[in-house]
Design an enzyme around this catalytic site. Structure first.
Site: not given
Length: 568
Positions: A135, A220, A273, A321
């Site tokens: 990741h 994503h 996640h 984010h």
């Protein structure tokens, strides 16, 4: 004539043997040597007045018949066992695990030592397979230095540098970026594989990324992880034998977790996640742990659950984010992802083997150099809070150790189709090995070997008369220089790209290795981490129940493998 040695004297000379126990760093975890491959009295050791000398432990055999390197008397900790052995390396690969020496005069020799053999003293050391971090946000190339020095030798993910898209998502989008990143991979002494952007509802934009060299695709939520995109991406993956990694829809805009699972249609997928706070369907992404086709991983910022975990997550989330704390909707989005109850349950799901892998989420809420540390901190916390696992007794934590080491070695390798090359210490595999002093296990490796050659080691002042004077710190070794770099590390690509000749077309120097078997691996294949519980998350309280049992634990106030090791 027989000389009897006490266990203490033997361990000080040759390292621990069968029945001896080793504490891992300053944790409460103890491993016990299950088997010793040596013959007592026939051990080999290098040095003045020692065994590995011409006509004694060193044979007259030519280079073709002896190991290039032997690690002597090491304790191997891997998913398959905890054993004491000599490790042979030949042509950059693990050639044998057994008893080294001179077959002309010694019994039981399975690894011949000759004039062509180098020796690395493994007495008193633990050897693990190089870690695999699946990741990775390739935001800065300096991550590779940190990862390698921590014991990680393979990095899988996506990105193009500190672009806004890469800061949030692990995607290397499109053929042009893929070519550039594969060319950049030639400059770093680590195995690399890149994921393309999987968010598209038609096949062509995805297929062209696989043809360009992607080993898989990443879906994503920040790019729109809709059921249509999921279905299309998995269809392309099935056609190309590549893996799909997914960060699901936190806001449940395109559907709830049930809609996402339905879009999988029973096809294999690596769910990033699968955790308490990292993202994905809020609040119940953990439910996917019970699916046979789902290969779940979590990331290290929540590992393990401590008194500081919640406080640090909000700010990290806002930055990673691209959210604005002055916008109420952005703040609500962030807060929906940080849940005390699901973070606590994540600890237990790792301990019981429902969560199969652990990775970093590098510079995007996770710490690239702490995958291994936080894995073992979680194991320690769970032993302290929950006691021995079934399969472990009062003397050792061998099964727990095998379960946790598998989370960052063999299981990521199986998931991404690279287990034929890396992920464990087994003959035939690429010799990516990490050597640890037990007191520093999981924290600071003594040496990292890449493709059979020392890549990074703790080294003293280069101007000193011996290697040990201060300052001692990690320094790159000869495997990271010149043409040796490309001969000791691998670049993973798709079979489609290899067949298309991208190596010559891009001018790549590293050996290209195709991924394989990505579409047939299932949760049952996740070694020591294959539990498929029926999970329910209460939508109001966030309580997590697995197979009818409430999963909860207290946050840790103190951890091992922490400040004691990082005074400077």
């Amino acid at each position: 004539m027989t000389l009897r040695l006490s266990r203490r004297a033997y361990a000080e000379m040759y390292g621990p043997t069968t029945g001896d126990r080793i504490r891992l760093a300053d944790t409460e975890l103890l491993i016990e040597v299950e088997r010793d491959h040596t013959l007592y009295g026939e051990e080999v050791k290098f040095g003045g007045g020692k065994v590995i000398r011409d006509g004694m432990g060193q044979s007259q055999l030519p280079a073709a018949d002896v190991a290039d390197t032997v690690i002597t008397n090491a304790v191997i900790l891997d998913h398959w066992g905890i054993v004491k052995a000599d490790i042979a390396i030949k042509h950059g690969r693990i050639a044998a695990i057994g008893k080294a020496g001179n077959p002309d005069i010694q019994p039981g020799v399975t690894i011949a030592i000759g004039a062509a053999t180098e020796i690395i003293a493994g007495e008193g050391l633990i050897v693990t397979a190089g870690g695999i971090d699946t990741h990775i946000h390739f935001i800065s190339p300096q991550q590779i230095d940190e990862a390698l020095a921590s014991g990680v030798t393979t990095m899988i993910g996506g990105g193009t540098g500190p672009a806004t898209g890469t800061n949030a998502t692990t995607c290397t989008p499109g053929p042009w970026h893929m070519e550039r990143m594969l060319q950049a991979a030639d400059g770093w002494p680590i195995n690399l594989g890149f994921l393309g952007k999987g968010n598209a509802s038609r096949p062509q934009p995805l297929v062209e990324q696989i043809e360009a060299g992607a080993i898989g695709l990443k879906l994503h939520e920040d790019w729109g992880t809709t059921p249509a995109a999921i279905d299309n991406c998995l269809t392309v993956a099935d056609d190309t034998d590549t893996q799909v990694a997914i960060h699901t829809d936190t806001l449940n805009e395109a559907g709830f977790v049930e809609a996402t699972v339905a879009a999988f249609k029973g096809r294999t997928i690596h769910t990033y996640h699968t955790e308490g706070a990292g993202g994905g369907h809020a609040p119940d992404i953990l439910k996917v742990c019970g699916e046979a086709n789902v290969l779940p991983s979590s990331t290290n910022p929540t590992r393990p659950y401590t008194i500081n975990t919640l406080d640090e997550h909000l700010d990290m989330l806002m930055v990673c984010h691209h959210l604005d704390p002055s916008i109420a909707e952005d703040l609500a989005f962030a807060e929906s992802r940080i849940r005390r109850e699901t973070i606590a349950a994540e600890d237990i799901l790792h301990d019981l083997g429902a969560l199969s892998m652990l990775s970093s989420d590098s510079q995007a809420m996770g710490r690239v150099g702490e995958v291994i540390i936080r894995t073992w901190q979680t194991a320690h916390k769970m032993k302290v809070q929950r006691g021995a696992l079934t399969g472990d007794g009062a003397r050792n934590d061998n099964f727990r150790a095998k379960r946790y080491v598998a989370k960052y070695t063999i299981n990521p390798a199986l998931t991404h189709g690279i287990a034929h090359e890396v992920g464990s210490i087994e003959p035939g595999k690429w010799a990516d090995l990490v050597l640890w002093e037990p007191a520093f296990f999981g924290v600071k490796p003594a040496m990292i070997i890449k493709g059979g050659m020392i890549a990074v080691a703790q080294m003293g002042d280069p101007n000193a008369s011996i290697p040990t004077p201060q300052p001692v710190h990690y320094r790159e070794m000869f495997a990271t220089r010149g043409g040796a770099l490309a001969r000791t590390s691998l670049t993973f690509v798709s079979q489609l790209a290899l067949d298309a000749g991208i190596g010559a077309r891009y001018g790549l120097a590293k050996r290209l290795v195709p991924v394989r078997g990505c579409r047939t691996v299932t949760k049952r294949d996740m070694i020591h981490n294959a539990w498929q519980p029926a999970i329910r998350v209460d939508p109001e309280t966030y309580d997590v129940v697995a197979d009818g049992a409430l999963l909860t634990c207290e946050p840790a106030a103190v951890l091992p493998m922490a400040q004691r090791y990082f005074l400077f």
